[in-house]
Design a protein around this motif. Structure first.
Motif, PDB file in Angstrom:
ATOM      1  N   LYS A 593       0.817  -1.222   0.000  1.00 48.61           N
ATOM      2  CA  LYS A 593       0.000   0.000   0.000  1.00 48.61           C
ATOM      3  C   LYS A 593       0.847   1.266   0.000  1.00 48.61           C
ATOM      4  O   LYS A 593       0.339   2.345  -0.289  1.00 48.61           O
ATOM      5  CB  LYS A 593      -0.936  -0.005   1.207  1.00 48.61           C
ATOM      6  N   HIS A 594       2.127   1.151   0.330  1.00 46.58           N
ATOM      7  CA  HIS A 594       3.008   2.321   0.343  1.00 46.58           C
ATOM      8  C   HIS A 594       3.409   2.674  -1.093  1.00 46.58           C
ATOM      9  O   HIS A 594       3.767   1.794  -1.891  1.00 46.58           O
ATOM     10  CB  HIS A 594       4.245   2.051   1.196  1.00 46.58           C
ATOM     11  N   GLN A 595       3.405   3.956  -1.399  1.00 43.72           N
ATOM     12  CA  GLN A 595       3.657   4.402  -2.763  1.00 43.72           C
ATOM     13  C   GLN A 595       5.081   4.107  -3.226  1.00 43.72           C
ATOM     14  O   GLN A 595       5.327   3.947  -4.427  1.00 43.72           O
ATOM     15  CB  GLN A 595       3.393   5.910  -2.865  1.00 43.72           C
ATOM     16  N   GLN A 596       6.034   4.037  -2.296  1.00 42.46           N
ATOM     17  CA  GLN A 596       7.432   3.826  -2.693  1.00 42.46           C
ATOM     18  C   GLN A 596       7.715   2.390  -3.122  1.00 42.46           C
ATOM     19  O   GLN A 596       8.739   2.117  -3.741  1.00 42.46           O
ATOM     20  CB  GLN A 596       8.373   4.184  -1.535  1.00 42.46           C
ATOM     21  N   VAL A 597       6.833   1.456  -2.791  1.00 48.88           N
ATOM     22  CA  VAL A 597       7.077   0.031  -3.033  1.00 48.88           C
ATOM     23  C   VAL A 597       6.609  -0.348  -4.432  1.00 48.88           C
ATOM     24  O   VAL A 597       5.480  -0.051  -4.830  1.00 48.88           O
ATOM     25  CB  VAL A 597       6.354  -0.828  -1.978  1.00 48.88           C
ATOM     26  N   GLU A 598       7.499  -1.002  -5.171  1.00 50.16           N
ATOM     27  CA  GLU A 598       7.149  -1.486  -6.511  1.00 50.16           C
ATOM     28  C   GLU A 598       6.617  -2.909  -6.456  1.00 50.16           C
ATOM     29  O   GLU A 598       5.598  -3.235  -7.069  1.00 50.16           O
ATOM     30  CB  GLU A 598       8.370  -1.414  -7.427  1.00 50.16           C
ATOM     31  N   SER A 599       7.308  -3.793  -5.742  1.00 47.21           N
ATOM     32  CA  SER A 599       6.864  -5.179  -5.600  1.00 47.21           C
ATOM     33  C   SER A 599       7.572  -5.798  -4.403  1.00 47.21           C
ATOM     34  O   SER A 599       8.535  -5.232  -3.869  1.00 47.21           O
ATOM     35  CB  SER A 599       7.164  -5.994  -6.868  1.00 47.21           C
ATOM     36  N   SER A 600       7.107  -6.981  -3.989  1.00 45.88           N
ATOM     37  CA  SER A 600       7.755  -7.694  -2.890  1.00 45.88           C
ATOM     38  C   SER A 600       7.655  -9.195  -3.133  1.00 45.88           C
ATOM     39  O   SER A 600       6.631  -9.692  -3.603  1.00 45.88           O
ATOM     40  CB  SER A 600       7.115  -7.329  -1.542  1.00 45.88           C
ATOM     41  N   LYS A 626      10.610   1.711  -6.040  1.00 45.91           N
ATOM     42  CA  LYS A 626      10.549   2.448  -7.295  1.00 45.91           C
ATOM     43  C   LYS A 626      11.808   3.311  -7.445  1.00 45.91           C
ATOM     44  O   LYS A 626      12.388   3.740  -6.447  1.00 45.91           O
ATOM     45  CB  LYS A 626       9.295   3.323  -7.328  1.00 45.91           C
ATOM     46  N   PRO A 627      12.250   3.568  -8.683  1.00 46.20           N
ATOM     47  CA  PRO A 627      13.508   4.315  -8.881  1.00 46.20           C
ATOM     48  C   PRO A 627      13.516   5.677  -8.207  1.00 46.20           C
ATOM     49  O   PRO A 627      14.556   6.123  -7.727  1.00 46.20           O
ATOM     50  CB  PRO A 627      13.587   4.447 -10.410  1.00 46.20           C
ATOM     51  N   ASP A 628      12.379   6.348  -8.168  1.00 47.81           N
ATOM     52  CA  ASP A 628      12.329   7.691  -7.585  1.00 47.81           C
ATOM     53  C   ASP A 628      12.089   7.672  -6.080  1.00 47.81           C
ATOM     54  O   ASP A 628      11.900   8.727  -5.466  1.00 47.81           O
ATOM     55  CB  ASP A 628      11.249   8.521  -8.271  1.00 47.81           C
ATOM     56  N   ALA A 629      12.110   6.479  -5.464  1.00 44.93           N
ATOM     57  CA  ALA A 629      11.801   6.372  -4.032  1.00 44.93           C
ATOM     58  C   ALA A 629      13.030   6.117  -3.175  1.00 44.93           C
ATOM     59  O   ALA A 629      12.907   5.908  -1.966  1.00 44.93           O
ATOM     60  CB  ALA A 629      10.783   5.252  -3.796  1.00 44.93           C
ATOM     61  N   GLN A 630      14.234   6.127  -3.777  1.00 45.90           N
ATOM     62  CA  GLN A 630      15.434   5.797  -3.017  1.00 45.90           C
ATOM     63  C   GLN A 630      15.699   6.814  -1.902  1.00 45.90           C
ATOM     64  O   GLN A 630      16.149   6.456  -0.820  1.00 45.90           O
ATOM     65  CB  GLN A 630      16.644   5.726  -3.961  1.00 45.90           C
ATOM     66  N   ARG A 631      15.411   8.082  -2.177  1.00 44.74           N
ATOM     67  CA  ARG A 631      15.666   9.110  -1.161  1.00 44.74           C
ATOM     68  C   ARG A 631      14.700   9.010   0.013  1.00 44.74           C
ATOM     69  O   ARG A 631      14.963   9.565   1.081  1.00 44.74           O
ATOM     70  CB  ARG A 631      15.571  10.493  -1.803  1.00 44.74           C
ATOM     71  N   GLN A 632      13.583   8.344  -0.203  1.00 49.86           N
ATOM     72  CA  GLN A 632      12.577   8.234   0.852  1.00 49.86           C
ATOM     73  C   GLN A 632      12.700   6.918   1.624  1.00 49.86           C
ATOM     74  O   GLN A 632      11.791   6.542   2.369  1.00 49.86           O
ATOM     75  CB  GLN A 632      11.179   8.336   0.243  1.00 49.86           C
ATOM     76  N   LYS A 633      13.816   6.220   1.454  1.00 49.79           N
ATOM     77  CA  LYS A 633      13.937   4.889   2.044  1.00 49.79           C
ATOM     78  C   LYS A 633      13.875   4.930   3.570  1.00 49.79           C
ATOM     79  O   LYS A 633      13.189   4.115   4.200  1.00 49.79           O
ATOM     80  CB  LYS A 633      15.237   4.234   1.592  1.00 49.79           C
ATOM     81  N   GLN A 634      14.599   5.873   4.179  1.00 47.95           N
ATOM     82  CA  GLN A 634      14.621   5.921   5.643  1.00 47.95           C
ATOM     83  C   GLN A 634      13.231   6.189   6.216  1.00 47.95           C
ATOM     84  O   GLN A 634      12.827   5.567   7.197  1.00 47.95           O
ATOM     85  CB  GLN A 634      15.611   7.000   6.107  1.00 47.95           C
ATOM     86  N   SER A 635      12.512   7.107   5.598  1.00 47.21           N
ATOM     87  CA  SER A 635      11.155   7.383   6.086  1.00 47.21           C
ATOM     88  C   SER A 635      10.244   6.180   5.865  1.00 47.21           C
ATOM     89  O   SER A 635       9.372   5.886   6.688  1.00 47.21           O
ATOM     90  CB  SER A 635      10.586   8.609   5.373  1.00 47.21           C
ATOM     91  N   LEU A 636      10.462   5.437   4.773  1.00 48.82           N
ATOM     92  CA  LEU A 636       9.680   4.232   4.511  1.00 48.82           C
ATOM     93  C   LEU A 636       9.960   3.173   5.571  1.00 48.82           C
ATOM     94  O   LEU A 636       9.037   2.510   6.066  1.00 48.82           O
ATOM     95  CB  LEU A 636       9.991   3.693   3.114  1.00 48.82           C
TER      96      LEU A 636
END
Length: 655
Positions: A593-600, A626-636
């Motif tokens: 459900k998180h926008q940063q996740v592409e698949s698991s 997702k490629p544009d979500a790397q900077r948001q990894k810590q918050s994720l």
């Protein structure tokens, strides 16, 4: 040292040719170097896997693990023997000293294992050695997906995919050079199952042992030599190998009053699934069948992965219609990212060094000589790395990156002294050569010993042992190689190039260094006049830095960023595989459900023999971002940790 410089100048063409050969050899070795993300610190270890269907851990330990483990003691080079006993499985790890050849170790373990077979109970599958790989050998992972409406030949989808993976994909991938094994996980292994009816067995006065004996006796082909008929030979065969369910059902068990009693008369014969201890799920939606490709011990990771990538289109072309092979982990991406990071650091550091050289030496020709020393030192190090069998990784290339600022020091001193003396020397070839020899003689000894002292500083790294030695000795080696190259560049290459590029009386200095000198001299006079006050000012940040240093955290190596997340999940020890799958799929749906996740992709339990003996209460969820979500990894990570930790009955570990 003067005689060395004189010989270099008198034979400068030969010296230039030898240096050019060194550069070419370094470039060739650089292209051939094995590339890895970091040094493989795995010990020389031989694993033994034993499948004990249905046995409790206590029986596995007493009847299988202990006899095998005790036999491994006393082997030459063995330093440690460890074991794990789990439900239906025993794993024995035999560790050897680091200088032991892995194939010799496997040979002597195999010999001892055969001797231990007499102490073991009757087993469905005999114990076997694990793959010739290491802890970092899981170089490539994939899963098989099935399109809706695809033909599964009447089998369950996961059973059909497992059959395709085991009998098509695995055999093709094992032909790739450098691949030692492929482990399957998920789905069901297809079986022919005979479900006996006890009432019918009693009616025909048969037992289960009679059925097993009849099946074994009627499942096989035999040779009957040959017959000579005329001028030809005809081979004689007895064909009885079971090929289908109907073949199995027609097996005759006994004859009563001339009527044959067949297997279908006392049992139901049908397709079934083997008991499994592992599941793989995709995005919490459905099960999939996955494969783990293990790299052969000592192989070049980049080359193996490149061969795998070339093989995938061929495998995809032969897969049944509707079946697709999807890679979801590729160690080559990590290797390329790690090596490119260090490569970029080398280029950026080298560029800054060159910029400073051109600004401060004040002479383009002199700066060019020093600038050429940097790539020479790097290529000289690559040449020695190739000869000693080292790989290009974060630590080895990092050694060159650390030394990049020191590599030109010797050449700077030599060229600066030559440049200074030539500025007051009369024109002429003899004067040029004599000045170069004199200038090098003045500074060659300090240059040699100062560089040697720096090399000696790194010698303690060569005395490390075990994991530390494997991790840090590549860095110490490459720094040493590069600094040895800097000595050659300063004492041999710089004088040789000076005879071609520099001329007496033609050097001109730019005003930058003169301006800086005019600013520095007044500051130096003031510092000498107020030396006690200056000493106090210097001591304050020194003491403060020591206090801060004592509060710094420590870790063995920095976190290696792969651009993905993995969550290790531990559940209740008594949980069933089906319930564990249900829990993990629920967690995956929440993660998705998180926008940063592409698949698991989640693995619950363990795959077939040859990997970690994880119980069914252990799972790991590998999350692709997702490629544009790397900077948001810590918050994720913080968000997932807060959300998933509230789930009852589980423990989480993010990595």
């Amino acid at each position: 040292m003067n005689s060395l410089t004189q010989w270099v100048i008198n034979n400068r063409l030969i010296v230039g040719l030898l240096l050019l050969i060194t550069l070419v050899a370094g470039a060739i070795n650089y292209r051939r170097l094995p590339t890895d993300a970091f040094p493989d610190i795995s010990p020389v270890m031989v694993p033994i896997f034993a499948e004990a269907h249905g046995m409790a851990p206590e029986e596995v330990e007493r009847l299988i693990t202990f006899p095998l483990e005790s036999e491994m003691n006393g082997l030459p080079g063995v330093r440690l023997v460890k074991s794990t006993s789990a439900f239906g499985m025993a794993v024995i790890y035999v560790y050897f000293h680091d200088d032991t050849d892995i194939y010799f170790a496997r040979q002597i373990v195999s010999e001892r294992m055969k001797r231990a077979m007499a102490k073991l109970p009757d087993m469905h599958e005999p114990p076997a050695l694990g793959p010739i790989s290491t802890g970092l050998g899981e170089a490539f992972m994939y899963y098989l997906s099935l399109e809706p409406g695809a033909d599964t030949e009447g089998k369950q989808a996961n059973t059909y995919l497992r059959e395709v993976n085991d009998w098509t994909v695995k055999y093709r991938l094992q032909t790739v050079p450098g691949v030692t094994d492929i482990l399957s996980m998920g789905g069901y292994v297809l079986q022919y199952q005979v479900q006996l009816d006890p009432h019918l067995l009693s009616k025909y006065e048969l037992g289960a042992a009679d059925v097993v004996a009849a099946i074994n006796a009627n499942n096989g082909n035999v040779g009957g030599q040959f017959l000579v008929l005329g001028s030809e030979e005809y081979l004689v065969r007895g064909v009885g190998l079971i090929k289908s369910l109907s073949d199995l059902g027609r097996i005759q068990l006994k004859v009563i009053e001339g009527v044959p009693i067949r297997l279908t008369d006392v049992a139901r014969v049908e397709y079934g699934n083997q008991v499994r201890r592992g599941v793989v799920t995709l995005d919490g939606e459905h099960e999939i069948v996955a494969g783990i490709v293990l790299k052969l011990y000592g192989e070049n990771s980049s080359q193996v992965i490149a061969r795998l990538r070339e093989k995938l289109p061929e495998i995809q072309s032969i897969l049944p219609k509707g079946v697709k092979l999807v890679p979801y982990y590729d160690q080559g991406v990590l290797v390329e990212r790690a090596v490119s990071t260090v490569r970029n650091a080398l280029l950026q550091g080298g560029s800054l060094v060159l910029l400073v050289l051109f600004l401060f030496l004040g002479n383009i020709r002199a700066a060019t000589i020093v600038a050429l020393a940097l790539p020479f030192c790097a290529l000289f190090a690559f040449m020695l790395m190739g000869w000693t069998g080292m790989s290009a990784n974060l630590m080895s290339l990092g050694g060159i990156a650390i030394a990049i600022g020191m590599l030109g020091d010797g050449a700077i001193v030599v060229v600066e002294n030559i440049h200074r003396r030539l500025s007051v020397t009369r024109p002429g070839h003899l004067n040029l050569c004599k000045t170069i020899i004199t200038s090098c003689g003045e500074v060659s000894r300090p240059v040699f010993f100062s560089t040697l002292i720096i090399i000696i500083v790194f010698l303690p790294l060569f005395t490390l042992e075990g994991v530390e030695q494997k991790m840090f000795s590549p860095m110490a080696s490459t720094i040493t190689f590069a600094l040895l190259g800097s000595i050659i560049a300063a004492l041999i290459m710089a004088p040789m190039l000076a005879t071609f590029l520099l001329r007496p009386g033609q050097q001109e200095r730019k005003s930058l260094l003169a301006r800086l000198t005019s600013l520095y001299q007044p500051l130096l006079r003031r510092a000498l006049l107020a030396r006690k006050r200056l000493l106090l000012i210097v001591l304050i940040p020194l003491i403060a830095s020591l206090l801060l240093f004592s509060r710094l955290g420590t870790e063995f190596i920095p976190v290696l960023e792969e651009g993905a997340l993995q969550i290790n999940v531990t559940m209740a020890p008594s949980i069933s595989l089906e319930k564990a799958k249900e829990v993990i799929m629920d967690l995956q749906r929440r993660i998705g459900k998180h926008q940063q996740v592409e698949s698991s992709v989640a693995k619950v339990g363990r795959p077939e023999l040859g990997s970690h003996p994880h119980p069914v209460n252990f799972a790991n969820i590998q999350i692709a971002l997702k490629p544009d979500a790397q900077r948001q990894k810590q918050s994720l990570v913080k968000s997932l940790e807060a959300e998933l930790s509230a789930y009852p009955g589980i423990q989480l570990n993010f990595t």
